[in-house]
Design a protein around this motif. Sequence first.
Motif, PDB file in Angstrom:
ATOM      1  N   LEU A  94     -10.602 -18.814 -74.584  1.00  0.00           N
ATOM      2  CA  LEU A  94      -9.416 -17.666 -74.422  1.00  0.00           C
ATOM      3  C   LEU A  94     -10.460 -15.832 -74.446  1.00  0.00           C
ATOM      4  CD1 LEU A  94      -6.425 -19.069 -75.205  1.00  0.00           C
ATOM      5  CD2 LEU A  94      -7.216 -18.976 -72.887  1.00  0.00           C
ATOM      6  N   PHE A  95     -10.161 -15.450 -74.999  1.00  0.00           N
ATOM      7  CA  PHE A  95     -11.007 -14.214 -75.682  1.00  0.00           C
ATOM      8  C   PHE A  95     -11.960 -13.417 -74.516  1.00  0.00           C
ATOM      9  CE2 PHE A  95     -13.391 -10.342 -77.438  1.00  0.00           C
ATOM     10  CZ  PHE A  95     -11.772  -9.535 -78.008  1.00  0.00           C
ATOM     11  N   SER A  96     -13.027 -14.914 -74.192  1.00  0.00           N
ATOM     12  CA  SER A  96     -14.339 -14.303 -73.811  1.00  0.00           C
ATOM     13  C   SER A  96     -13.606 -13.897 -72.251  1.00  0.00           C
ATOM     14  CB  SER A  96     -14.690 -15.290 -74.220  1.00  0.00           C
ATOM     15  OG  SER A  96     -16.379 -15.533 -72.627  1.00  0.00           O
ATOM     16  N   ASN A  97     -12.608 -15.288 -71.863  1.00  0.00           N
ATOM     17  CA  ASN A  97     -12.614 -15.476 -70.479  1.00  0.00           C
ATOM     18  C   ASN A  97     -11.556 -13.750 -69.642  1.00  0.00           C
ATOM     19  OD1 ASN A  97     -13.470 -17.978 -68.950  1.00  0.00           O
ATOM     20  ND2 ASN A  97     -12.912 -18.102 -70.438  1.00  0.00           N
ATOM     21  N   LEU A  98     -10.502 -13.858 -71.163  1.00  0.00           N
ATOM     22  CA  LEU A  98      -9.631 -12.266 -70.522  1.00  0.00           C
ATOM     23  C   LEU A  98      -9.383 -11.226 -70.600  1.00  0.00           C
ATOM     24  CD1 LEU A  98      -6.380 -14.603 -71.677  1.00  0.00           C
ATOM     25  CD2 LEU A  98      -7.174 -14.197 -68.932  1.00  0.00           C
ATOM     26  N   ILE A  99     -10.529 -10.727 -71.752  1.00  0.00           N
ATOM     27  CA  ILE A  99     -11.301  -9.766 -72.081  1.00  0.00           C
ATOM     28  C   ILE A  99     -12.891  -9.338 -71.939  1.00  0.00           C
ATOM     29  CG2 ILE A  99     -11.919  -7.846 -74.086  1.00  0.00           C
ATOM     30  CD1 ILE A  99      -8.707  -9.562 -75.597  1.00  0.00           C
ATOM     31  N   ILE A 100     -13.758 -10.246 -72.487  1.00  0.00           N
ATOM     32  CA  ILE A 100     -15.051  -9.938 -72.326  1.00  0.00           C
ATOM     33  C   ILE A 100     -15.617  -9.823 -70.204  1.00  0.00           C
ATOM     34  CG2 ILE A 100     -17.618 -10.154 -73.118  1.00  0.00           C
ATOM     35  CD1 ILE A 100     -16.297 -11.351 -75.287  1.00  0.00           C
ATOM     36  N   SER A 101     -15.297 -11.229 -70.156  1.00  0.00           N
ATOM     37  CA  SER A 101     -15.883 -11.249 -68.989  1.00  0.00           C
ATOM     38  C   SER A 101     -14.873 -10.231 -67.412  1.00  0.00           C
ATOM     39  CB  SER A 101     -15.128 -12.707 -68.106  1.00  0.00           C
ATOM     40  OG  SER A 101     -15.709 -13.634 -68.921  1.00  0.00           O
ATOM     41  N   LEU A 134     -10.909 -26.078 -84.360  1.00  0.00           N
ATOM     42  CA  LEU A 134     -10.373 -25.781 -82.524  1.00  0.00           C
ATOM     43  C   LEU A 134      -9.031 -25.096 -82.019  1.00  0.00           C
ATOM     44  CD1 LEU A 134     -10.859 -27.435 -80.509  1.00  0.00           C
ATOM     45  CD2 LEU A 134      -8.804 -29.052 -81.026  1.00  0.00           C
ATOM     46  N   LYS A 135      -8.376 -24.100 -82.888  1.00  0.00           N
ATOM     47  CA  LYS A 135      -7.882 -23.376 -82.139  1.00  0.00           C
ATOM     48  C   LYS A 135      -8.639 -21.979 -82.531  1.00  0.00           C
ATOM     49  CE  LYS A 135      -3.747 -20.569 -83.518  1.00  0.00           C
ATOM     50  NZ  LYS A 135      -2.326 -20.737 -85.202  1.00  0.00           N
ATOM     51  N   ALA A 136      -9.464 -21.928 -83.243  1.00  0.00           N
ATOM     52  CA  ALA A 136     -10.098 -20.957 -83.172  1.00  0.00           C
ATOM     53  C   ALA A 136     -11.307 -21.028 -82.035  1.00  0.00           C
ATOM     54  CB  ALA A 136     -10.968 -20.381 -84.591  1.00  0.00           C
ATOM     55  N   LYS A 137     -12.553 -22.021 -81.988  1.00  0.00           N
ATOM     56  CA  LYS A 137     -12.669 -22.367 -80.948  1.00  0.00           C
ATOM     57  C   LYS A 137     -12.092 -21.616 -79.203  1.00  0.00           C
ATOM     58  CE  LYS A 137     -16.149 -25.172 -82.224  1.00  0.00           C
ATOM     59  NZ  LYS A 137     -16.554 -26.611 -82.893  1.00  0.00           N
ATOM     60  N   VAL A 138     -10.874 -22.120 -79.365  1.00  0.00           N
ATOM     61  CA  VAL A 138      -9.666 -21.916 -78.105  1.00  0.00           C
ATOM     62  C   VAL A 138     -10.276 -20.649 -78.118  1.00  0.00           C
ATOM     63  CG1 VAL A 138      -8.176 -22.806 -77.100  1.00  0.00           C
ATOM     64  CG2 VAL A 138      -9.004 -24.453 -78.020  1.00  0.00           C
ATOM     65  N   LEU A 139      -9.150 -20.101 -79.314  1.00  0.00           N
ATOM     66  CA  LEU A 139      -9.420 -18.656 -79.298  1.00  0.00           C
ATOM     67  C   LEU A 139     -10.405 -17.703 -78.786  1.00  0.00           C
ATOM     68  CD1 LEU A 139      -6.924 -18.165 -81.722  1.00  0.00           C
ATOM     69  CD2 LEU A 139      -5.847 -18.084 -79.649  1.00  0.00           C
ATOM     70  N   THR A 141     -17.177 -21.076 -65.140  1.00  0.00           N
ATOM     71  CA  THR A 141     -18.346 -21.223 -65.069  1.00  0.00           C
ATOM     72  C   THR A 141     -18.680 -20.633 -67.085  1.00  0.00           C
ATOM     73  OG1 THR A 141     -19.222 -19.684 -65.250  1.00  0.00           O
ATOM     74  CG2 THR A 141     -19.652 -21.335 -63.822  1.00  0.00           C
ATOM     75  N   SER A 142     -17.667 -20.398 -67.744  1.00  0.00           N
ATOM     76  CA  SER A 142     -16.681 -19.703 -68.319  1.00  0.00           C
ATOM     77  C   SER A 142     -17.071 -19.791 -69.926  1.00  0.00           C
ATOM     78  CB  SER A 142     -16.683 -17.997 -68.929  1.00  0.00           C
ATOM     79  OG  SER A 142     -16.311 -17.720 -70.306  1.00  0.00           O
ATOM     80  N   PRO A 143     -15.629 -20.806 -69.866  1.00  0.00           N
ATOM     81  CA  PRO A 143     -15.514 -21.879 -70.999  1.00  0.00           C
ATOM     82  C   PRO A 143     -16.619 -23.126 -71.249  1.00  0.00           C
ATOM     83  CG  PRO A 143     -13.980 -21.287 -69.226  1.00  0.00           C
ATOM     84  CD  PRO A 143     -14.758 -20.829 -68.416  1.00  0.00           C
ATOM     85  N   LEU A 144     -17.568 -23.342 -69.786  1.00  0.00           N
ATOM     86  CA  LEU A 144     -18.221 -24.962 -70.528  1.00  0.00           C
ATOM     87  C   LEU A 144     -19.401 -24.160 -71.155  1.00  0.00           C
ATOM     88  CD1 LEU A 144     -18.075 -26.339 -66.440  1.00  0.00           C
ATOM     89  CD2 LEU A 144     -16.732 -26.880 -69.077  1.00  0.00           C
TER      90      LEU A 144
END
Length: 240
Positions: free
Chosen positions: A134-141, A126-131, A182-185
């Motif tokens: 976060l990586f997707s939303n704060l860096i990739i997006s 679960l921790k890896a999925k949350v990270l 939308t990205s987290p979902l």
Amino acid sequence: MSVKFQQETVQQVVNQAPESLRAETKELVHNIGERLTGGSTANGYLTLYLRQLQSNPMRTKMVTSGVLSGLQEFLASWIAHDVGKHGHYFSSRIPKMMLYGTFISAPLGHLLIGILQKLFAGRTSLKAKVLQILFSNLIISPIQNVVYLSCMAVIAGARTFHQVRATIRAGFMPVMKVSWITSPLALAFAQKFLPEHAWVPFFNIIGFIIGTYVNTHTKKKRLEALRKHYDQRRGPGGEY
């Protein structure tokens, strides 16, 4: 007697018509679904598409992104009633959007999603999925949105760095807010249900829906501003 028989026959036909129509509709939907997914075989369009993703990932993603980007522009113009100078919805922006989707959006998404998947390969906690989210939303997006806004500015006619920067400043936070919702979902759904090679096309579809909405909203605001400007010029004391 003959008239009564005819009435009964007509009534039977009328009663049977909806049932026949429902049966034909159900069969049609079943055939379409079976053709798309392949049913119990491996010959459906979706199966063939996923097979192409595995054998020719970059080419398939480029074609997918190009088609969706062009379709996004056309749909946004149609929904917003943004008619071009020739009186139809097909404008020069559509092929430009297709080029953007093919040669910029798809390779960039392939690279960034590939990095994301490599960083979290084999990590299913679960921790890896949350990270990962976060990586997707704060860096990739943010990277993808800056590139998207820059390209949209150029396609819209921006020719200087200051014009592109102004477009990014005006649109970055509104686009990021949509992405953060939308990205987290979408990423959570991909983590749970999709194979990794299907992530980029899935995110392309999500981006297509969001992009169509944002593009439509932008076009409507621009058309409304143009109408107000035109009405002011035609008003009392205005210029003709």
